[in-house]
Scaffold this active site. Structure first.
Site, PDB file in Angstrom:
ATOM      1  N   HIS A 471       0.837  -1.206   0.000  1.00  0.00           N
ATOM      2  CA  HIS A 471       0.000   0.000   0.000  1.00  0.00           C
ATOM      3  C   HIS A 471       0.879   1.267   0.000  1.00  0.00           C
ATOM      4  O   HIS A 471       0.728   2.142  -0.857  1.00  0.00           O
ATOM      5  CB  HIS A 471      -0.903  -0.023   1.246  1.00  0.00           C
ATOM      6  CG  HIS A 471      -1.767   1.192   1.414  1.00  0.00           C
ATOM      7  ND1 HIS A 471      -3.111   1.196   1.119  1.00  0.00           N
ATOM      8  CD2 HIS A 471      -1.490   2.445   1.842  1.00  0.00           C
ATOM      9  CE1 HIS A 471      -3.620   2.398   1.354  1.00  0.00           C
ATOM     10  NE2 HIS A 471      -2.649   3.175   1.807  1.00  0.00           N
ATOM     11  N   GLU A 472       1.790   1.328   0.962  1.00  0.00           N
ATOM     12  CA  GLU A 472       2.639   2.532   1.051  1.00  0.00           C
ATOM     13  C   GLU A 472       3.531   2.652  -0.183  1.00  0.00           C
ATOM     14  O   GLU A 472       3.837   3.750  -0.649  1.00  0.00           O
ATOM     15  CB  GLU A 472       3.480   2.509   2.340  1.00  0.00           C
ATOM     16  CG  GLU A 472       2.664   2.549   3.626  1.00  0.00           C
ATOM     17  CD  GLU A 472       1.599   3.640   3.666  1.00  0.00           C
ATOM     18  OE1 GLU A 472       1.790   4.707   3.045  1.00  0.00           O
ATOM     19  OE2 GLU A 472       0.558   3.437   4.315  1.00  0.00           O
ATOM     20  N   HIS A 475       1.725   4.452  -2.900  1.00  0.00           N
ATOM     21  CA  HIS A 475       1.871   5.909  -2.745  1.00  0.00           C
ATOM     22  C   HIS A 475       3.245   6.355  -3.255  1.00  0.00           C
ATOM     23  O   HIS A 475       3.384   7.381  -3.920  1.00  0.00           O
ATOM     24  CB  HIS A 475       1.775   6.303  -1.263  1.00  0.00           C
ATOM     25  CG  HIS A 475       0.389   6.340  -0.706  1.00  0.00           C
ATOM     26  ND1 HIS A 475      -0.660   7.014  -1.299  1.00  0.00           N
ATOM     27  CD2 HIS A 475      -0.124   5.810   0.434  1.00  0.00           C
ATOM     28  CE1 HIS A 475      -1.750   6.889  -0.555  1.00  0.00           C
ATOM     29  NE2 HIS A 475      -1.448   6.152   0.505  1.00  0.00           N
ATOM     30  N   HIS A 478       3.477   6.731  -6.886  1.00  0.00           N
ATOM     31  CA  HIS A 478       2.791   7.961  -7.300  1.00  0.00           C
ATOM     32  C   HIS A 478       3.759   9.144  -7.213  1.00  0.00           C
ATOM     33  O   HIS A 478       3.743  10.042  -8.042  1.00  0.00           O
ATOM     34  CB  HIS A 478       1.585   8.176  -6.364  1.00  0.00           C
ATOM     35  CG  HIS A 478       0.505   9.041  -6.932  1.00  0.00           C
ATOM     36  ND1 HIS A 478      -0.620   9.376  -6.217  1.00  0.00           N
ATOM     37  CD2 HIS A 478       0.363   9.657  -8.136  1.00  0.00           C
ATOM     38  CE1 HIS A 478      -1.414  10.136  -6.960  1.00  0.00           C
ATOM     39  NE2 HIS A 478      -0.831  10.332  -8.126  1.00  0.00           N
TER      40      HIS A 478
END
Length: 679
Positions: A471-472, A475, A478
């Site tokens: 999940h991290e 990010h 991104h």
């Protein structure tokens, strides 16, 4: 320019990486003061420019005016949550008000705003591209949303509110951290730790030994200690003790956050009203995909309607199971994780702990890098010469395989410490874009609180921790794949209810055999995770989906309640929380338990009136991942579309436009309910 303060010198490391090895606590305040002075001089130059305001001499100049203040504040605020002793924490009450004052000085400056407005008013005739148009709109909005159109008295009110809020958030966080650190449970009887996995016990024994209690075990409220205890400890009284400590963090007692909660919501509401918004939620949502509180409430209530009966059924099933197993007639919140795990074991013939040996941290990190390579053609090379802020932190250079292009730096920080706040997050030490007249690559970081290695075992992660890492890392992608011109639009600088799409979509790959086969290997034998274990894991994915959904919706609705109710009517934090969560509750309220007082996401983390974003983005990610599944998990065409239209574009266009360019249509709201088996 100060000649001895490393924060005010040009950074000499690879790609101007932060010189953590040279920065000391006493450097921050003088550096912030100097950087603020520089920013003010830059703003004065913009105002004194005799030429007519245009995009370059006003909008771009303003974007660059406080670049050094931004950089220093980023370094400080990142360390303040990731690695702060008392001395570093203590600076928050000086540094944040100074930076807030600078931002108020700029946003309430009528001469600067007049220049911005002059450019904005003639935007149609300026021939700007999409990104320039977005920067102009964002700049104009940031002035109006921060009081530029107000009269002098209201501007002063706003300035005072922002000053107060700048101290309250960090204070809230500090209380949660201190409350978390203040609880320890020391155990010395074998029967008290009955049921706990060997690795958990070893970690607890190592912690006890480090604190002078050889031969005993210490459990605390850090997630890698707390969760296994709640999931496996047979001793119900001790589970209750742990649960009550965890669920009452910063509620009453020495580190009580009740007054902070009430003050924060009061100030946010007052701020919204000064700016002519009905509530803080209205103010926040005007700049979100959802647009207004009604859309959010309709969305959350639609999910609640689909989840509530399933959630009640999950609890009923758990109660019957606990009764059959141990004669319990009523289950309490401290029984849920324990009996869920046992029921899952019975139903799917597997235990979450069965997965742990296949998730050695180093292998999972290699796995996430391999996913980045297969999907987006990225390679990570550790560079031990780059300074880090703690010995456990690692720094990597990122390269693009096809072109050999350098893409930026990546820092990882995986284990809990007393100087680190709980949870997991991604941040940046430098954004991508035009800085000091040059296009710069980003310096991205992820910070987690994972299971630590023990004297005999490496760090073996839970499945949940593996998902958190992916999940991290989503990010992080991104941030690192950003290809924008202006830092304030690059990377994760997007609408808050879009920011969770890149992170949540990454979690999907660790629920698929094809993803797990890349890295899930036994830490001793190097054997891949057996296909039947993956099959059991996949079958269990929808287990208690109703319960889990109600839990997330409880947080989302509580957040909306705090930020759309007149604070004048809220007298008691606990009573208000009970009322706000009544519809989502699957258990009666337990006296002494309170979530609001430790709900850092909304009171200290930028998610105020935005916690619904997790569910909103789940709809986006379920819909987007269906596209990958349709075409192939590592399909280059779909990955390229996602990279080109979502990951690299930052906030340069409206999120819905970006999503439609990727998917060819708007997201299907039922994709999430399909995935969770709720329809």
């Amino acid at each position: 320019m100060n000649t001895t303060n490393p924060l005010l010198q040009p950074f000499k490391n690879k790609d101007q990486a932060v010189p953590f090895d040279l920065i000391k606590v006493e450097h921050y305040v003088p550096a912030v003061e100097e950087a603020i002075k520089m920013a003010k001089e830059n703003v004065a130059k913009i105002k004194a420019n005799p030429e007519a305001p245009d995009f370059e001499n006003t909008i771009v100049a303003l974007e660059a005016a406080s670049v050094h203040a931004d950089q220093i504040s980023t370094i400080y605020s990142n360390l303040e949550v990731a690695h702060a002793d008392e001395a570093l924490q203590a600076l928050a009450k000086d540094i944040y008000p100074m930076l807030t004052a600078l931002s108020s000085d700029i946003s309430l400056d009528s001469e600067i705003f007049a220049r911005v407005k002059a450019v904005y008013d003639k935007r149609e005739s300026l021939n700007l591209n999409l990104e320039q148009t977005r920067l102009l709109e964002k700049t104009y909005l940031s002035f109006t949303r921060n009081g530029a159109l107000l009269n002098a008295a209201d501007k002063e009110t706003l300035r005072q509110i922002d000053q107060e809020l700048s101290v309250l958030g960090p204070k809230f966080s500090e209380n949660v951290l201190k409350a978390t650190n203040s609880f320890e449970m020391l155990l010395d009887k074998k029967e008290d730790v009955d049921g706990l996995p060997e690795g958990t016990l070893e970690g607890a024994a190592a912690l006890a030994k480090a604190k002078g209690h050889d031969g005993k075990w210490i459990f605390n409220l850090q997630i890698p200690s707390y969760l296994p205890f709640m999931t496996y400890a047979k001793n119900r009284a001790l589970r209750e003790k742990m649960w009550r400590a965890f669920s009452s963090k910063a509620f009453k007692g020495e580190f009580d956050n009740q007054a902070n909660v009430l003050k924060i919501v009061e100030l946010r509401d007052k701020r919204a009203k000064v700016l002519k918004f009905t509530t803080h939620a209205d103010f926040v949502l005007a700049e979100r995909m959802a647009k207004n509180p009604k859309t959010v409430m309709d969305f959350l209530n639609k999910l609640l309607a689909a989840s509530k009966n399933a959630g009640l059924k999950d609890v009923q099933e758990l109660t019957e199971f606990a009764n059959k197993l141990d004669g319990l007639t009523e289950i309490k919140p401290w029984d849920v994780a324990y009996y869920s795990e046992k029921l899952k074991e019975e139903r799917y013939a597997f235990n979450e702990e069965d997965l742990r040996p296949y998730f050695k941290l180093e292998n999972v990190v290699e796995g996430v890098f391999a996913h980045a390579k297969k999907l987006y053609g990225l390679t990570f090379k550790e560079n031990k010469e780059i300074p880090v802020y703690h010995p456990e932190v690692k720094a990597y250079e990122i390269y693009e395989d096809a072109s050999g292009k350098y893409m930026g730096l990546f820092y990882t920080d995986y284990f809990p410490r007393e100087t680190k706040k709980g949870g997991a997050w991604m941040t940046q030490f430098r954004s991508q874009g035009l800085i000091d007249g040059e296009m710069k690559r980003p310096h991205v970081s992820i910070v987690c609180n994972f299971t630590q290695p023990t004297p005999t075992k490496p760090s073996l992660l839970t499945y949940d921790e593996v998902r958190t890492l992916f999940h991290e890392f989503g990010h992080a992608l991104h941030g690192m794949l950003s290809e924008c011109t202006y830092p304030s639009l690059s990377g994760t600088n997007v609408y808050w209810d879009f920011v969770e799409l890149p992170s949540q979509i990454m979690e999907n790959w660790v629920g698929e055999k094809e993803g797990l086969d890349i890295f899930a290997r036994h830490y001793e034998t190097n054997e891949p995770m057996p296909a039947e274990l993956i099959e059991k894991l996949k079958r269990s994915q929808k287990f208690q989906a109703g319960y889990m959904s109600c839990r997330q919706l409880q947080f989302g609705l509580m957040d909306m309640a705090w930020h759309s109710t007149d604070p004048g009517t809220i007298k008691d934090v606990d009573a208000f929380e009970e009322l706000a969560t009544a519809e989502t509750r699957l258990f009666p309220k337990v006296d002494g338990a309170n979530s609001s007082c430790s709900f850092g996401h909304i009171f200290a983390g930028g998610y105020s009136a935005g916690y619904y974003s997790y569910k909103w983005a789940e709809v986006l990610d379920a819909d987007a991942f269906e596209y990958f599944k349709e075409k192939g998990l590592f399909n280059q065409e779909v990955a390229k579309k996602f990279k080109d239209n979502v990951l690299s574009r930052g906030g340069t266009e409206h999120p819905m436009d970006l999503y439609k360019k990727f998917r060819g249509r708007e997201p299907d709201p039922n994709a999430l309910l399909r995935r969770d088996g709720l329809i």
